[in-house]
Design a protein around this motif. Structure first.
Motif, PDB file in Angstrom:
ATOM      1  N   VAL A  64      -9.420   7.495  -5.147  1.00 52.49           N
ATOM      2  CA  VAL A  64      -9.226   8.953  -5.151  1.00 52.49           C
ATOM      3  C   VAL A  64     -10.112   9.587  -4.090  1.00 52.49           C
ATOM      4  O   VAL A  64     -11.318   9.359  -4.044  1.00 52.49           O
ATOM      5  CB  VAL A  64      -9.555   9.549  -6.536  1.00 52.49           C
ATOM      6  N   GLU A  65      -9.493  10.389  -3.247  1.00 53.20           N
ATOM      7  CA  GLU A  65     -10.228  11.177  -2.247  1.00 53.20           C
ATOM      8  C   GLU A  65      -9.958  12.653  -2.533  1.00 53.20           C
ATOM      9  O   GLU A  65      -8.821  13.121  -2.452  1.00 53.20           O
ATOM     10  CB  GLU A  65      -9.742  10.825  -0.837  1.00 53.20           C
TER      11      GLU A  65
ATOM     12  N   LEU B 121      -4.506  10.075  -3.213  1.00 54.74           N
ATOM     13  CA  LEU B 121      -4.651   8.825  -3.947  1.00 54.74           C
ATOM     14  C   LEU B 121      -4.056   7.678  -3.139  1.00 54.74           C
ATOM     15  O   LEU B 121      -2.906   7.749  -2.699  1.00 54.74           O
ATOM     16  CB  LEU B 121      -3.961   8.918  -5.304  1.00 54.74           C
ATOM     17  N   THR B 122      -4.817   6.622  -2.967  1.00 53.58           N
ATOM     18  CA  THR B 122      -4.362   5.445  -2.234  1.00 53.58           C
ATOM     19  C   THR B 122      -4.234   4.278  -3.201  1.00 53.58           C
ATOM     20  O   THR B 122      -5.196   3.924  -3.897  1.00 53.58           O
ATOM     21  CB  THR B 122      -5.359   5.075  -1.113  1.00 53.58           C
TER      22      THR B 122
ATOM     23  N   LYS C 101       0.844  -1.199   0.000  1.00 51.07           N
ATOM     24  CA  LYS C 101       0.000   0.000   0.000  1.00 51.07           C
ATOM     25  C   LYS C 101       0.877   1.245   0.000  1.00 51.07           C
ATOM     26  O   LYS C 101       1.927   1.273   0.644  1.00 51.07           O
ATOM     27  CB  LYS C 101      -0.915  -0.002   1.219  1.00 51.07           C
ATOM     28  N   ALA C 102       0.448   2.267  -0.732  1.00 49.92           N
ATOM     29  CA  ALA C 102       1.159   3.547  -0.752  1.00 49.92           C
ATOM     30  C   ALA C 102       0.147   4.658  -0.997  1.00 49.92           C
ATOM     31  O   ALA C 102      -0.935   4.433  -1.556  1.00 49.92           O
ATOM     32  CB  ALA C 102       2.240   3.549  -1.829  1.00 49.92           C
ATOM     33  N   VAL C 103       0.514   5.868  -0.576  1.00 52.75           N
ATOM     34  CA  VAL C 103      -0.375   7.028  -0.711  1.00 52.75           C
ATOM     35  C   VAL C 103       0.359   8.145  -1.449  1.00 52.75           C
ATOM     36  O   VAL C 103       1.538   8.413  -1.186  1.00 52.75           O
ATOM     37  CB  VAL C 103      -0.835   7.528   0.671  1.00 52.75           C
ATOM     38  N   ALA C 104      -0.339   8.790  -2.383  1.00 51.89           N
ATOM     39  CA  ALA C 104       0.201   9.942  -3.104  1.00 51.89           C
ATOM     40  C   ALA C 104      -0.624  11.172  -2.729  1.00 51.89           C
ATOM     41  O   ALA C 104      -1.847  11.191  -2.918  1.00 51.89           O
ATOM     42  CB  ALA C 104       0.146   9.699  -4.613  1.00 51.89           C
ATOM     43  N   GLU C 105       0.037  12.176  -2.193  1.00 51.88           N
ATOM     44  CA  GLU C 105      -0.629  13.418  -1.780  1.00 51.88           C
ATOM     45  C   GLU C 105      -0.462  14.472  -2.873  1.00 51.88           C
ATOM     46  O   GLU C 105       0.653  14.830  -3.239  1.00 51.88           O
ATOM     47  CB  GLU C 105      -0.027  13.931  -0.471  1.00 51.88           C
TER      48      GLU C 105
END
Length: 290
Positions: free
Chosen positions: A68-69, A20-21, A10-14
């Motif tokens: 996408v949040e 974005l997860t 798992k990774a998150v892009a800010e």
């Protein structure tokens, strides 16, 4: 190094307006099988993602999701006035024809009609995609580390099962000579019960030797030991080779089956059954090896 096909990353892009997860899950499969859940805006990049994942992960049932949040509303929505008026006119006319009342909350009804609310078309920004690619790489690296940890446990378990088969093979030895002597005694006792029957002793000895040689399991034992050694050697290799381990396990099974068919001794057959049980557990675990 043994790698499992089971893993999770798992990774998150800010981004300024989005979070974005990226999640990647992997299960065992005979081939590379990718299932994706990603927003429509990223679909044009799916082929590149597939190629990258197949190269890095090789095999397995892979599940990739990009969620996408939205942190702030970066898209504007507009109302199609003309279409809204048309819907209003049609509903009013239809209510009159059917002699039913018109809606009390016009806007709640009309704003839900198809295509009344129009949203500006979102275009993929390359800077955004670069951030997603970086996050995907991080998630993949985490999944590979997970696979390596699971693989180490698989390696220990498979080594234990091979050791058990090797020990069981040694337990057969005491029964081998005992089995031959029992066969000889049974044949001689059978001959002793015959009356007035003469036979060529030399020919009988030749036939007896031929029969006993058919019960000899030294070749099967030697081949099985070679397969066990090769299995461990493959486990210790630099690359995880689940398919190769599966082939070796098949050869091990052939030798164990031949041992069982030649045993002709109840205690030996019990040992062979235990060897088969250990081998089945090996085959089951190999399905998870990359």
């Amino acid at each position: 190094m043994v790698h499992s096909m089971t893993g999770y990353g798992k990774a998150v892009a800010e981004l300024p307006h989005k979070k974005l997860t990226i999640e990647i899950k992997s299960l065992n499969s005979k081939q590379f099988d990718l299932f994706t859940r990603i927003p429509v805006i990223y679909r044009e990049k799916e082929i590149g993602l597939r190629n990258y994942l197949s190269k890095k992960l090789e095999r397995g049932k892979i599940d990739l999701s990009i969620t996408v949040e939205r942190i702030s509303k970066d898209l504007s929505s507009t109302i199609d006035h003309t279409l809204l008026k048309q819907y209003h006119q049609e509903i009013t006319t239809l209510a009159g024809e059917l002699q039913i009342g018109v809606p009390q909350d016009w806007f709640q009804i009309l704003l839900r009609m198809p295509d009344v609310m129009k949203q500006d078309v979102e275009e993929l920004d390359e800077t955004e995609w670069l951030a997603i690619e970086e996050a995907v790489e991080k998630a993949v690296d985490e999944l590979i580390r997970f696979r390596a940890q699971e693989g180490e446990m698989l390696k220990n378990l498979l080594t234990e099962k091979v050791t058990n088969i090797r020990q069981l093979l040694q337990e057969i030895e005491p029964y081998e000579n005992e089995r031959i002597e029992k066969v000889k005694s049974r044949i001689y006792d059978g001959l002793a019960t015959l009356e007035n029957k003469e036979y060529d002793v030399n020919r009988f000895e030749q036939e007896l030797i031929y029969y006993i040689e058919k019960l000899d399991v030294n070749e099967e034992k030697a081949r099985l030991i070679n397969h066990l050694d090769y299995f461990i050697e493959t486990l210790e290799g630099q690359k995880s080779q689940g398919k190769k381990l599966g082939f070796i396990a098949q050869e091990m099974g052939r030798e164990i089956n031949t041992l069982g068919s030649k045993s002709n001794h109840s205690d030996m057959q019990r040992i062979v059954v235990r060897m088969k049980d250990e081998l089945e557990q090996i085959k089951e675990q190999i399905l998870n090896v990359l």
